[in-house]
Design a protein around this motif. Structure first.
Motif, PDB file in Angstrom:
ATOM      1  N   GLU A 157      23.161  20.132   9.475  1.00 35.49           N
ATOM      2  CA  GLU A 157      24.231  20.664   8.731  1.00 35.49           C
ATOM      3  C   GLU A 157      23.977  21.864   7.597  1.00 35.49           C
TER       4      GLU A 157
ATOM      5  N   ASN B 124      20.107  21.073   6.662  1.00 34.40           N
ATOM      6  CA  ASN B 124      19.641  19.828   6.605  1.00 34.40           C
ATOM      7  C   ASN B 124      18.794  19.727   8.128  1.00 34.40           C
TER       8      ASN B 124
ATOM      9  N   THR C 251      25.238  24.114   4.725  1.00 33.60           N
ATOM     10  CA  THR C 251      25.883  23.984   3.547  1.00 33.60           C
ATOM     11  C   THR C 251      25.625  25.375   2.794  1.00 33.60           C
TER      12      THR C 251
ATOM     13  N   THR D  58      29.535  23.445  -0.420  1.00 32.90           N
ATOM     14  CA  THR D  58      30.390  23.110   0.864  1.00 32.90           C
ATOM     15  C   THR D  58      29.886  23.314   2.136  1.00 32.90           C
ATOM     16  N   THR D  59      30.258  22.197   3.147  1.00 28.65           N
ATOM     17  CA  THR D  59      29.809  22.105   4.389  1.00 28.65           C
ATOM     18  C   THR D  59      30.414  23.386   5.317  1.00 28.65           C
TER      19      THR D  59
ATOM     20  N   GLN E 142      28.127  22.233  11.446  1.00 27.42           N
ATOM     21  CA  GLN E 142      26.908  21.575  11.994  1.00 27.42           C
ATOM     22  C   GLN E 142      26.345  21.557  13.213  1.00 27.42           C
TER      23      GLN E 142
END
Length: 273
Positions: free
Chosen positions: A157, A152, A159, A120-121, A124
């Motif tokens: 991002e 990331n 998660t 799940t994000t 960011q």
């Protein structure tokens, strides 16, 4: 460094030395530079008496403020009338890694349900750099690596890597670094608040105070204690207890124990008749 010689204009900028076929006052006498707050001109003389100009940096350059400078160099004699010739100098300021990354926020805050699936994000993060080229390319990383969240490195991002449990950890504070291609680093903090969900069943413990109830037992006799614990919080942790059907007993709430670590209810069962 300001005050330093940028270069010999004739040599470094591949300009031909100004030439004047005349002699005496009618020959080349002076060089002049168009008005510039960043550059000045000094005139040097060679052993053979010829003159050549050197461009001097008067103050530090900032590519992010002005990346290009256009100057006009004029060579003049002292004839009557005086004659002159001009050439244009075009100076492109190259980038130096003099700007660190800047995050859009010093602190990012987000709330997340405890039962979200892995992958799940969360949010960011984003940083920018005023430099150009590789000096403006930003790579993201955690200051300290963990097993709960992933990042990331290209787009910032964050998660989830694993399942979350409000009853185990209620909040996370993570430091994220942004590093540009020249090695300059900036940091921001990500605060993640885990929200409780009703994912725990009440745990019921029954303790009998008598082995059997005699037929001549006095109404109001306490016969048992019930302790109920729910690991959830808030309304999700509040419990009620009742007896079903037509039974000669009454259940009464005794007290509620609550703390940030745990909460439980205690109920008393009395014999009525």
């Amino acid at each position: 460094m300001f005050g330093s010689v940028v270069g010999n204009l004739a040599k470094d900028l591949r300009l031909k030395v100004a030439e004047d076929a005349d002699i005496g006052l009618n020959s080349l006498q002076t060089y002049k530079l168009s008005l510039s707050p960043s550059f000045s001109l000094i005139s040097k003389e060679k052993q053979d008496g010829g003159k050549y100009p050197e461009l001097v940096l008067e103050k530090p350059l900032d590519r992010e403020q002005q990346g290009y400078h256009r100057l006009v160099l004029t060579a003049s004699d002292r004839g009557d009338p005086p004659l002159n010739g001009t050439t244009e100098l075009r100076i492109q300021v190259t980038d130096a890694n003099d700007n660190p990354p800047v995050f859009s926020q010093d602190v990012y805050r987000v709330s997340l349900g405890e039962n979200v699936p892995p992958g799940t994000t969360v949010l960011q993060v984003s940083a920018t750099d005023q430099d150009e080229g590789v000096n403006s390319e930003i790579t993201y990383s955690f200051y300290r690596t963990g097993q709960v969240f992933g990042l990331n490195s290209k787009n910032g991002e964050i998660t989830t890597l694993n399942t979350l449990d409000f009853e185990e950890i209620k909040e996370y504070s993570i430091v994220v670094e942004g590093r540009d291609g020249g090695g300059l680093v900036a940091q921001c903090t990500v605060e993640i608040n885990i929200q409780d969900e009703n994912d725990n069943r009440p745990d019921v413990k029954f303790h009998s105070l008598v082995e059997m109830i005699l037929e001549n037992a006095v109404p109001g006799t306490l016969i048992a204690l019930i302790k109920i614990h729910d690991r959830d919080s808030g309304e999700n942790g509040e419990v009620t207890c009742r007896l079903e059907g037509e039974v000669p007993f009454q259940i009464i709430s005794s007290m509620l124990f609550a703390s940030p670590q745990k909460s439980f209810c205690r109920f008393l069962i009395f014999f009525l008749s």
